[in-house]
Design a protein around this motif. Sequence first.
Motif, short mmCIF file in Angstrom:
data_model
loop_
_atom_site.label_atom_id
_atom_site.label_comp_id
_atom_site.label_asym_id
_atom_site.label_seq_id
_atom_site.Cartn_x
_atom_site.Cartn_y
_atom_site.Cartn_z
N SER A 247 6.61 -3.49 -3.54
CA SER A 247 6.50 -2.57 -2.42
C SER A 247 5.93 -1.24 -2.90
N ALA A 248 5.33 -0.51 -1.98
CA ALA A 248 4.76 0.81 -2.30
C ALA A 248 4.77 1.65 -1.04
N ALA A 249 4.89 2.94 -1.22
CA ALA A 249 4.81 3.89 -0.11
C ALA A 249 4.62 5.27 -0.70
N GLY A 250 3.90 6.12 0.00
CA GLY A 250 3.72 7.48 -0.49
C GLY A 250 3.20 7.51 -1.90
N GLU B 221 -15.86 0.27 -5.00
CA GLU B 221 -15.32 1.56 -4.56
C GLU B 221 -14.04 1.33 -3.78
N ILE B 222 -13.05 2.15 -4.07
CA ILE B 222 -11.75 2.03 -3.41
C ILE B 222 -11.53 3.25 -2.53
N PHE C 118 0.82 -1.21 0.00
CA PHE C 118 0.00 0.00 0.00
C PHE C 118 0.85 1.26 0.00
N GLY C 119 0.54 2.19 -0.92
CA GLY C 119 1.05 3.55 -0.85
C GLY C 119 -0.01 4.42 -0.21
N ASP C 120 0.13 5.74 -0.35
CA ASP C 120 -0.86 6.63 0.26
C ASP C 120 -2.22 6.50 -0.40
N PHE C 121 -2.25 6.39 -1.75
CA PHE C 121 -3.52 6.37 -2.46
C PHE C 121 -3.60 5.24 -3.50
N HIS C 122 -2.57 4.44 -3.59
CA HIS C 122 -2.56 3.34 -4.55
C HIS C 122 -2.08 2.08 -3.86
N PHE C 123 -2.32 0.94 -4.46
CA PHE C 123 -1.75 -0.30 -3.93
C PHE C 123 -1.54 -1.30 -5.05
N THR D 99 -0.49 -6.57 -10.18
CA THR D 99 -1.63 -5.76 -10.61
C THR D 99 -1.73 -4.52 -9.73
N ALA D 100 -2.25 -3.43 -10.34
CA ALA D 100 -2.28 -2.12 -9.68
C ALA D 100 -3.71 -1.64 -9.50
N TYR D 101 -3.93 -0.86 -8.41
CA TYR D 101 -5.26 -0.38 -8.04
C TYR D 101 -5.14 0.99 -7.38
N GLY D 102 -6.25 1.75 -7.45
CA GLY D 102 -6.30 3.01 -6.73
C GLY D 102 -6.06 4.23 -7.59
#
Length: 638
Positions: free
Chosen positions: A575-578, A637-638, A442-447, A457-460
Amino acid sequence: MADRVTNITELPLDILVLIFPYLDAKSFLALCSTCKALQQPSIRLDPAYWSYATRSTFRVPNQPVVQHDGLRWQSMYRRLLTQSRVYTWGSNTHHRLGHSYQQAPVVRNPTLPRLNRFFHKTHCSFPTEMERTRELGIIADLQCGGWSTTLLTSKGALYTAGVLNGQLILSTAPAQDHLHALRFPVGYPYSTAAAAYDEPTIAIRQFSAGRSHILGLSDSGRIWSWYHVQKAGLHVKFLNIDLQDASLVDVTDGKPSLYGNVKQVVAGWSCSSAYVYGTGIIVWEPVSRAHNEEETDAMLVLESAEVPKTGYQRTKGASRESDEDKALREEVGVVLNYIILEHFVVFVTDLGKVFCGRFGEKHRIDDILELRQLRNESGSPSDVQGSFRRFAVFKQGEVITAHHDYLEACWNARTTNPEQTDIEGLKKIPALQHNDVISVAFGDFHFLALHSNGSITAYGTELQSCGALGLAGDGSPEGRLRGIAYNGFGHDGKLLPHAYTHGRQVWFEPEKKEWLKHLMNGGKDRDEAQERMQLFSSDRNVQGEVSEWIEQEGREWDKAKGEDGLGAYFALRVSAAGWHSGALMLVNEELADKAHEYDWRNKSFPRLKLSDGREMPGTVPFDEWRFGRPEWQLDVEI
């Protein structure tokens, strides 16, 4: 009667598997090649052996969801020897992606010497290999922090691109800087050569990147903490908790005692934590030096908090348990994994239960609460992953995501609604259900989700079109082909609802990026495609359906596999962040060079028969669906 000579193949499998860990991979394969009996998959592909061999040799983190997949672990072992690559994408402020910098001459006066100014791309929407990582050897792990990306090598060395705390930096890092080796205090080996990391006190076996600091756990069991890329780490000690050296094992009844050993460290949003056998989860404020303490090599933490009821460990003789331990065994169980969010700790146990605790003053937690709606009723263990304000729970093929607002609602209703019935906030994204998801970052607005077949796969949402989804675009038409809708003053990119039925894969093949540009230029006949392209640009439903067709074509492109059954680009870690993301990939370059069979240069802009009965205009034949047109679930809804 002469004693019968017992053949090794006559030993039961549960005895053989106790012998295997004493063999290196070469010796194990040699043993398996000696006879047909040892060639059977249950032995040759023993998941316990290959998981242990891969993790101990390369320091690769355990992956509980696939821990019983022997073929996967063996394939990872073989390919890690030569094929580990690091890719990053998203926002590149503070050079957190570790990409190269472009130098352009600045001429102020023809009679004066030219001055050079360094530029770097602030956004990257297509995965790009991080500079100078191949010379580091085998990369074992990758994690994103708030303004950084950190790598762990198979030798136990840590390297970071970016800065650990971007809020304290007035300008970006020096343009000539790429990766920094995280170093240790004076008196410890400064060199990053392999020999230096034979020292178990500084060879890192597991690490965690928080928002603005990094925690590392060494082979000897020491906890190290970094708060600045260019400053030496601090050895963390505690006033009220005794930590044992991992090499000093107390053997009781023939079984080693783990009491006082550190199992793992987790760096959260604004706190540090560790799981200590016999104590449980402990939490403390991140450490740093004062201006006059540059020579300090250790930091004594005077105040730390223990998460209640997290220290239980099952003993061989349950009759020796105290009444308190027996109660914990039934109520909570053994903690298997945990995460640290902004305001909560969340952990899972071997009873299939999920618990949370809310941080109070100085990160104290007075009590824990079971999240009843997330309980695995089969009793089998679950897993939990997450950061900042979102998390995911894995159970029996399902992936349930939630925001920390759900935890707040459950916490506030712990006396009035203990079963947490009708509390909203748990979501099941269709593309993640029973789709072999290993992990979610998870990043701030995407994951991002990592699947067992090596795909991501990407979302958000990606704010300001920063490229954090990794689907190409930078706000350009290519991103729209992947299902990104760009809105608002900041030109934020948000995935359309169509993208959540089967997901949108992150691509690593450069040819696919060229294919997208080709299509958005009208394909092989721009005039013939003009009317279709206008419809695509003006109708979100048409955009969603075309993006799904693109997705299916892209997956068809990936059919080529190597002898090990893995594709040219196989994701080992995500990995994701921010506002940025990264992936540790195994790249079969020979296979990637051959994967050019898809004839994209002669393709037209897609012409589809739409789900509402309309036919996209044009004169070229209608395009067929590779795997059939989906029954979309558009209320996600995300």
